[in-house]
Design a protein around this motif. Structure first.
Motif, PDB file in Angstrom:
ATOM      1  N   VAL A 169       9.093   8.895  13.876  1.00  0.00           N
ATOM      2  CA  VAL A 169       9.598   9.218  12.524  1.00  0.00           C
ATOM      3  C   VAL A 169       9.872   7.949  11.713  1.00  0.00           C
ATOM      4  N   ALA A 170       9.400   7.597  10.484  1.00  0.00           N
ATOM      5  CA  ALA A 170       9.589   6.143   9.893  1.00  0.00           C
ATOM      6  C   ALA A 170      11.179   6.321   9.491  1.00  0.00           C
ATOM      7  N   ASP A 171      11.771   5.041   9.207  1.00  0.00           N
ATOM      8  CA  ASP A 171      13.362   4.935   9.095  1.00  0.00           C
ATOM      9  C   ASP A 171      13.638   5.716   7.605  1.00  0.00           C
ATOM     10  N   ARG A 172      12.558   5.905   6.795  1.00  0.00           N
ATOM     11  CA  ARG A 172      12.953   6.911   5.598  1.00  0.00           C
ATOM     12  C   ARG A 172      12.054   8.580   5.974  1.00  0.00           C
ATOM     13  N   PHE A 173      12.995   9.032   6.773  1.00  0.00           N
ATOM     14  CA  PHE A 173      12.371  10.399   6.982  1.00  0.00           C
ATOM     15  C   PHE A 173      13.019  11.516   6.629  1.00  0.00           C
ATOM     16  N   THR A 174      12.576  12.663   6.513  1.00  0.00           N
ATOM     17  CA  THR A 174      12.959  14.160   6.161  1.00  0.00           C
ATOM     18  C   THR A 174      12.838  14.942   7.396  1.00  0.00           C
ATOM     19  N   ALA A 175      13.493  16.086   6.927  1.00  0.00           N
ATOM     20  CA  ALA A 175      13.586  17.416   7.897  1.00  0.00           C
ATOM     21  C   ALA A 175      12.069  17.639   8.224  1.00  0.00           C
ATOM     22  N   ALA A 176      11.086  17.497   7.230  1.00  0.00           N
ATOM     23  CA  ALA A 176       9.625  17.997   7.638  1.00  0.00           C
ATOM     24  C   ALA A 176       9.085  17.208   8.489  1.00  0.00           C
ATOM     25  N   ASP A 177       9.274  15.589   8.439  1.00  0.00           N
ATOM     26  CA  ASP A 177       8.853  14.757   9.377  1.00  0.00           C
ATOM     27  C   ASP A 177       9.393  15.143  10.841  1.00  0.00           C
ATOM     28  N   VAL A 178      10.718  15.414  10.936  1.00  0.00           N
ATOM     29  CA  VAL A 178      11.236  16.057  12.197  1.00  0.00           C
ATOM     30  C   VAL A 178      10.692  17.002  12.677  1.00  0.00           C
ATOM     31  N   PHE A 179      10.338  17.913  12.068  1.00  0.00           N
ATOM     32  CA  PHE A 179       9.669  19.187  12.579  1.00  0.00           C
ATOM     33  C   PHE A 179       8.219  18.510  13.140  1.00  0.00           C
ATOM     34  N   ARG A 180       7.602  17.926  12.469  1.00  0.00           N
ATOM     35  CA  ARG A 180       6.127  17.524  12.801  1.00  0.00           C
ATOM     36  C   ARG A 180       6.335  16.566  14.133  1.00  0.00           C
ATOM     37  N   ALA A 181       7.198  15.695  14.212  1.00  0.00           N
ATOM     38  CA  ALA A 181       7.337  14.833  15.333  1.00  0.00           C
ATOM     39  C   ALA A 181       7.878  15.473  16.317  1.00  0.00           C
ATOM     40  N   MET A 182       8.593  16.532  16.303  1.00  0.00           N
ATOM     41  CA  MET A 182       9.097  17.268  17.746  1.00  0.00           C
ATOM     42  C   MET A 182       8.272  18.057  18.218  1.00  0.00           C
ATOM     43  N   HIS A 183       7.075  18.428  17.408  1.00  0.00           N
ATOM     44  CA  HIS A 183       6.130  19.454  17.939  1.00  0.00           C
ATOM     45  C   HIS A 183       5.704  18.976  19.438  1.00  0.00           C
ATOM     46  N   GLY A 184       5.747  19.707  20.516  1.00  0.00           N
ATOM     47  CA  GLY A 184       5.456  19.508  21.894  1.00  0.00           C
ATOM     48  C   GLY A 184       6.422  18.793  22.621  1.00  0.00           C
ATOM     49  N   HIS A 185       7.508  18.517  22.137  1.00  0.00           N
ATOM     50  CA  HIS A 185       8.678  17.694  22.739  1.00  0.00           C
ATOM     51  C   HIS A 185       9.989  18.589  22.867  1.00  0.00           C
ATOM     52  N   VAL A 186       9.889  19.697  22.452  1.00  0.00           N
ATOM     53  CA  VAL A 186      11.377  20.478  22.488  1.00  0.00           C
ATOM     54  C   VAL A 186      11.472  21.378  23.635  1.00  0.00           C
ATOM     55  N   LEU A 187      12.484  21.032  24.363  1.00  0.00           N
ATOM     56  CA  LEU A 187      12.846  21.617  25.665  1.00  0.00           C
ATOM     57  C   LEU A 187      13.802  22.800  25.415  1.00  0.00           C
ATOM     58  N   GLY A 188      14.416  22.883  24.254  1.00  0.00           N
ATOM     59  CA  GLY A 188      15.374  23.876  23.909  1.00  0.00           C
ATOM     60  C   GLY A 188      16.217  23.728  22.525  1.00  0.00           C
ATOM     61  N   GLU A 189      16.578  24.647  22.122  1.00  0.00           N
ATOM     62  CA  GLU A 189      17.146  24.715  20.804  1.00  0.00           C
ATOM     63  C   GLU A 189      18.423  25.728  20.937  1.00  0.00           C
ATOM     64  N   ALA A 190      19.309  25.363  20.069  1.00  0.00           N
ATOM     65  CA  ALA A 190      20.479  26.177  19.728  1.00  0.00           C
ATOM     66  C   ALA A 190      20.888  26.099  18.392  1.00  0.00           C
ATOM     67  N   SER A 191      21.332  27.153  17.821  1.00  0.00           N
ATOM     68  CA  SER A 191      21.762  27.252  16.323  1.00  0.00           C
ATOM     69  C   SER A 191      23.016  28.078  16.281  1.00  0.00           C
TER      70      SER A 191
END
Length: 202
Positions: A169-191
């Motif tokens: 992600v660029a230095d000036r990123f948003t949550a939407a950028d995070v979701f796009r960049a994480m695609h295919g890289h998530v091993l687990g999630e907790a909330s």
């Protein structure tokens, strides 16, 4: 993977200490304590998001005298925090370590774990037309739901275990950028989530 907070009980009210808005004006705007465990093998970094899923979709209703926003009003997301590149050996964020008070016009370089990067939250857009508050709001800024909103808002803190050390992600990123960049890289999630409201019953 599991996440918990010592700052609020899961599903219960977030104290004003961790909110931007309070009944008498501004809250403490400290980030809450968060800790996670049972991390998947191969985790190289974490991403952390805080999202209010109960934000009114019609901004014109917010704060209008004599108007109450009904519970059934259509809702959307409002992002309060987006952080990436949290090192894989970091499993806790201490209370107040990333935000402690309100910075008018936003925090330019918020504190955080060494190596982590923090993106823009949605107060950047919300305050864009406000001469006193406009600016780039990086890092955590807490709950400030409309006092005329009848719905209690829920704030979801989500941590993602990733198989990369640095997210694209660029230095000036948003949550939407995070979701796009994480695609295919998530091993687990907790909330976990806490609630908050500034509405006072008549």
């Amino acid at each position: 993977m599991k996440i918990r907070s010592d700052s609020f009980e899961h599903g219960h009210r977030i104290p004003p200490e961790f909110a931007m808005g309070a009944q008498d004006g501004f809250g403490g705007n400290r980030n809450p304590q968060l800790a996670w465990n049972d991390v998947p093998e191969g985790t190289r970094s974490f991403a952390l998001l805080c999202i209010d899923t109960d934000a009114p979709t019609d901004a014109a209703l917010v704060g209008q005298a004599g108007v109450e926003i009904p519970v059934a009003h259509p809702r959307g997301d409002f992002v309060h925090w987006a952080m990436v590149d949290i090192p894989g050996d970091v499993h806790e964020i201490h209370a107040g370590s990333c935000s402690d008070g309100i910075d008018k016009r936003g925090k330019a370089a918020p504190h955080g774990p060494a190596g982590a990067r923090q993106g823009l939250n949605d107060y950047t857009g919300w305050f864009a037309g406000d001469a006193d508050m406009a600016g780039d709001y990086f890092g955590y800024d807490g709950p400030y739901p409309p006092p005329n909103d009848l719905r209690e808002h829920r704030y979801f803190f989500r941590v993602f275990a990733l198989d990369v050390e640095r997210l694209d992600v660029a230095d000036r990123f948003t949550a939407a950028d995070v979701f796009r960049a994480m695609h295919g890289h998530v091993l687990g999630e907790a909330s976990t989530y806490g609630t908050y409201s500034l509405h006072l019953p008549h």
